[in-house]
Design an enzyme around this catalytic site. Structure first.
Site, PDB file in Angstrom:
ATOM      1  N   ALA A 213      21.963 -31.775  53.552  1.00  0.00           N
ATOM      2  CA  ALA A 213      22.001 -31.663  52.098  1.00  0.00           C
ATOM      3  C   ALA A 213      22.406 -30.233  51.778  1.00  0.00           C
ATOM      4  O   ALA A 213      22.195 -29.321  52.582  1.00  0.00           O
ATOM      5  CB  ALA A 213      20.627 -31.971  51.524  1.00  0.00           C
TER       6      ALA A 213
ATOM      7  N   GLY B  42      20.339 -34.085  56.482  1.00  0.00           N
ATOM      8  CA  GLY B  42      20.952 -35.213  55.770  1.00  0.00           C
ATOM      9  C   GLY B  42      22.203 -35.748  56.461  1.00  0.00           C
ATOM     10  O   GLY B  42      22.545 -36.919  56.300  1.00  0.00           O
TER      11      GLY B  42
ATOM     12  N   GLU C 239      20.920 -37.955  59.123  1.00  0.00           N
ATOM     13  CA  GLU C 239      20.377 -39.139  58.451  1.00  0.00           C
ATOM     14  C   GLU C 239      21.497 -40.070  57.982  1.00  0.00           C
ATOM     15  O   GLU C 239      21.379 -41.291  58.053  1.00  0.00           O
ATOM     16  CB  GLU C 239      19.487 -38.685  57.288  1.00  0.00           C
ATOM     17  CG  GLU C 239      18.259 -37.936  57.810  1.00  0.00           C
ATOM     18  CD  GLU C 239      17.433 -37.274  56.721  1.00  0.00           C
ATOM     19  OE1 GLU C 239      18.000 -36.466  55.949  1.00  0.00           O
ATOM     20  OE2 GLU C 239      16.232 -37.573  56.628  1.00  0.00           O
TER      21      GLU C 239
ATOM     22  N   GLU D  25      15.138 -29.475  58.938  1.00  0.00           N
ATOM     23  CA  GLU D  25      14.399 -29.298  57.682  1.00  0.00           C
ATOM     24  C   GLU D  25      13.122 -28.496  57.855  1.00  0.00           C
ATOM     25  O   GLU D  25      12.733 -27.733  56.970  1.00  0.00           O
ATOM     26  CB  GLU D  25      14.060 -30.671  57.071  1.00  0.00           C
ATOM     27  CG  GLU D  25      15.248 -31.395  56.450  1.00  0.00           C
ATOM     28  CD  GLU D  25      15.988 -32.306  57.424  1.00  0.00           C
ATOM     29  OE1 GLU D  25      15.853 -32.133  58.659  1.00  0.00           O
ATOM     30  OE2 GLU D  25      16.708 -33.189  56.940  1.00  0.00           O
TER      31      GLU D  25
HETATM   32  C1  HXC Z   1      24.784 -25.357  52.020  1.00  0.00           C
HETATM   33  C2  HXC Z   1      25.768 -24.759  53.986  1.00  0.00           C
HETATM   34  C3  HXC Z   1      25.020 -25.727  54.680  1.00  0.00           C
HETATM   35  C4  HXC Z   1      24.128 -26.533  53.941  1.00  0.00           C
HETATM   36  C5  HXC Z   1      26.259 -24.695  56.100  1.00  0.00           C
HETATM   37  N1  HXC Z   1      26.520 -24.159  54.906  1.00  0.00           N
HETATM   38  N2  HXC Z   1      25.357 -25.656  56.000  1.00  0.00           N
HETATM   39  N3  HXC Z   1      25.629 -24.583  52.678  1.00  0.00           N
HETATM   40  N4  HXC Z   1      24.053 -26.329  52.615  1.00  0.00           N
HETATM   41  N5  HXC Z   1      23.401 -27.483  54.522  1.00  0.00           N
HETATM   42  C6  HXC Z   1      27.464 -23.044  54.613  1.00  0.00           C
HETATM   43  C7  HXC Z   1      26.954 -21.707  55.057  1.00  0.00           C
HETATM   44  O1  HXC Z   1      26.061 -21.182  54.106  1.00  0.00           O
HETATM   45  C8  HXC Z   1      28.223 -20.924  55.154  1.00  0.00           C
HETATM   46  O2  HXC Z   1      28.634 -20.504  53.876  1.00  0.00           O
HETATM   47  C9  HXC Z   1      29.219 -21.955  55.642  1.00  0.00           C
HETATM   48  O3  HXC Z   1      28.661 -23.215  55.329  1.00  0.00           O
HETATM   49  C10 HXC Z   1      29.450 -21.898  57.135  1.00  0.00           C
HETATM   50  O4  HXC Z   1      28.199 -21.977  57.793  1.00  0.00           O
HETATM   51  P1  HXC Z   1      27.635 -20.845  58.791  1.00  0.00           P
HETATM   52  O5  HXC Z   1      26.176 -20.904  58.743  1.00  0.00           O
HETATM   53  O6  HXC Z   1      28.296 -19.537  58.516  1.00  0.00           O
HETATM   54  O7  HXC Z   1      28.195 -21.387  60.179  1.00  0.00           O
HETATM   55  P2  HXC Z   1      27.541 -21.195  61.625  1.00  0.00           P
HETATM   56  O8  HXC Z   1      27.011 -19.798  61.778  1.00  0.00           O
HETATM   57  O9  HXC Z   1      28.567 -21.676  62.588  1.00  0.00           O
HETATM   58  O10 HXC Z   1      26.285 -22.163  61.659  1.00  0.00           O
HETATM   59  C11 HXC Z   1      26.453 -23.563  61.522  1.00  0.00           C
HETATM   60  C12 HXC Z   1      25.087 -24.251  61.220  1.00  0.00           C
HETATM   61  C13 HXC Z   1      24.439 -23.551  59.994  1.00  0.00           C
HETATM   62  C14 HXC Z   1      24.172 -24.130  62.451  1.00  0.00           C
HETATM   63  C15 HXC Z   1      25.371 -25.729  60.963  1.00  0.00           C
HETATM   64  O11 HXC Z   1      25.412 -23.521  58.933  1.00  0.00           O
HETATM   65  C16 HXC Z   1      23.215 -24.217  59.507  1.00  0.00           C
HETATM   66  O12 HXC Z   1      22.153 -24.057  60.088  1.00  0.00           O
HETATM   67  N6  HXC Z   1      23.333 -24.941  58.366  1.00  0.00           N
HETATM   68  C17 HXC Z   1      22.186 -25.528  57.705  1.00  0.00           C
HETATM   69  C18 HXC Z   1      21.721 -26.749  58.445  1.00  0.00           C
HETATM   70  C19 HXC Z   1      20.498 -27.366  57.789  1.00  0.00           C
HETATM   71  O13 HXC Z   1      19.433 -26.702  57.668  1.00  0.00           O
HETATM   72  N7  HXC Z   1      20.604 -28.641  57.343  1.00  0.00           N
HETATM   73  C20 HXC Z   1      19.497 -29.327  56.722  1.00  0.00           C
HETATM   74  C21 HXC Z   1      19.590 -29.156  55.228  1.00  0.00           C
HETATM   75  S1  HXC Z   1      18.216 -29.879  54.439  1.00  0.00           S
HETATM   76  P3  HXC Z   1      29.247 -19.056  53.601  1.00  0.00           P
HETATM   77  O14 HXC Z   1      29.313 -18.983  52.102  1.00  0.00           O
HETATM   78  O15 HXC Z   1      28.344 -18.066  54.244  1.00  0.00           O
HETATM   79  O16 HXC Z   1      30.605 -19.129  54.256  1.00  0.00           O
HETATM   80  C22 HXC Z   1      18.523 -31.529  54.377  1.00  0.00           C
HETATM   81  C23 HXC Z   1      17.473 -32.355  53.692  1.00  0.00           C
HETATM   82  C24 HXC Z   1      17.957 -33.750  53.341  1.00  0.00           C
HETATM   83  O17 HXC Z   1      19.511 -32.008  54.836  1.00  0.00           O
HETATM   84  C25 HXC Z   1      16.959 -34.480  52.426  1.00  0.00           C
HETATM   85  C26 HXC Z   1      16.950 -33.990  51.006  1.00  0.00           C
HETATM   86  C27 HXC Z   1      16.049 -34.786  50.094  1.00  0.00           C
END
Ligand code: HXC
Length: 264
Positions: free
Chosen positions: A69, A115, A118, A138
């Site tokens: 998400a 997400g 999922e 998460e």
């Molecule tokens: C918003 C995101 C994002 C996300 C990545 N980006 N994932 N933005 N939401 N989920 C953005 C980063 O901020 C970054 O923006 C760009 O994408 C590239 O990502 P990087 O982090 O720079 O890349 P990298 O270092 O290669 O790392 C990749 C990664 C990391 C390991 C996938 O991006 C990461 O940990 N992402 C979050 C993963 C996560 O926590 N997902 C769960 C979300 S909660 P900029 O502007 O810096 O270029 C969820 C809940 C669902 O899903 C249920 C809800 C009700």
């Protein structure tokens, strides 16, 4: 492509099947509200077009399937009620996907996190690139999976496997996901598109009514006791037996030719 004004996804029509690409590569295809709404509209379109007999879902770019998400959006949620509604909204969409009357192939081309994992778990067949990474991070945001991850992963891979990944937030590679029964096939990254395409084309040539019932019986049967599931199988066998495609399939076999199914 199919002429709908999508901005966060693309939907392309192939020969008997459709390709849906989550297209926000700058944020690793993270799912924001607009993307979820477009996904909903894409499913309307896919269901409306009877010539679409399989759906492939993938992520744009090399790096990610869907990184979860959109955390920028999640951060703005202010109340528990709003958060619950958000979870329910995503769950409803993914359940609709799971219950779609055609097979859904997830072509996991990179990160499938939160997400994104999922979303992948709501597909029928998961193909993964050898570069794919799966996880439920998460916990590292101080929350829990909200789009079905705690339930679908536990049902698919077992309770403690789900606990391990949801509690630690650790990622698993494609090979591990394969061994846990989450992924059906791992292919070299360069071949993923081709493999997904030929699988979708193959599924699109099968008898649509039988396909629909197989999917339904396995989905519903896995949520019930064996006797109920077997009754469901037998009654569905009866329903499908009434189809013209059944006559065609058996005739084609006996006449030593390829069947041509029409979904009737
Ligand atoms: C918003 C995101 C994002 C996300 C990545 N980006 N994932 N933005 N939401 N989920 C953005 C980063 O901020 C970054 O923006 C760009 O994408 C590239 O990502 P990087 O982090 O720079 O890349 P990298 O270092 O290669 O790392 C990749 C990664 C990391 C390991 C996938 O991006 C990461 O940990 N992402 C979050 C993963 C996560 O926590 N997902 C769960 C979300 S909660 P900029 O502007 O810096 O270029 C969820 C809940 C669902 O899903 C249920 C809800 C009700």
């Amino acid at each position: 492509g199919i002429g709908l004004d999508f901005t966060q996804i693309t939907l392309e029509m192939e020969d008997g099947w459709a390709l849906l690409t989550i297209n926000r590569p700058k944020v690793l295809n993270a799912l924001n509200q607009e993307t979820l709404q477009e996904l909903e509209r894409a499913l309307d379109e896919v269901e409306r077009r009877k010539e679409i007999r399989a759906l492939v879902i993938t992520g744009a770019g090399e790096k990610a399937f869907v990184a979860g998400a959109d955390i920028t959006e999640l951060r703005r949620i202010e109340t528990a009620g709003e958060a619950e509604r958000q979870a329910t909204l995503g769950q409803t969409l993914f359940t609709r996907l799971e219950e779609l009357p055609i097979p859904v192939v997830m072509a996991v081309n990179g990160y499938a996190l939160g997400g994104g994992f999922e979303l992948a778990l709501s597909g029928d067949i998961l193909l993964a690139s050898d570069q794919a990474q799966f996880g439920l991070p998460e916990i590292n945001l101080g929350v829990l999976p909200g789009y079905g991850g705690t339930q679908r992963l536990a049902r698919l891979a077992g309770k403690n496997t789900a606990k391990y990944f949801a509690l630690t937030g650790d990622r698993m590679d494609a090979e591990t996901a394969y061994h846990l029964g989450i992924v059906q096939r791992v292919v070299p990254a360069a071949n993923l598109k081709e493999e997904a395409k030929s699988l979708a084309a193959k599924l699109a040539r099968k008898a649509p009514i039988a396909i629909r019932y197989i999917k339904q019986v396995i989905n519903q049967g896995s949520e019930t006791d064996l006797k109920t599931g077997l009754r469901l199988e037998a009654s569905s066998f009866g329903v499908v037996f009434d189809s013209q495609d059944r006559v065609e399939g058996m005739d084609a076999f006996l006449e030593k030719r390829k069947p041509s199914f029409r979904g009737e």
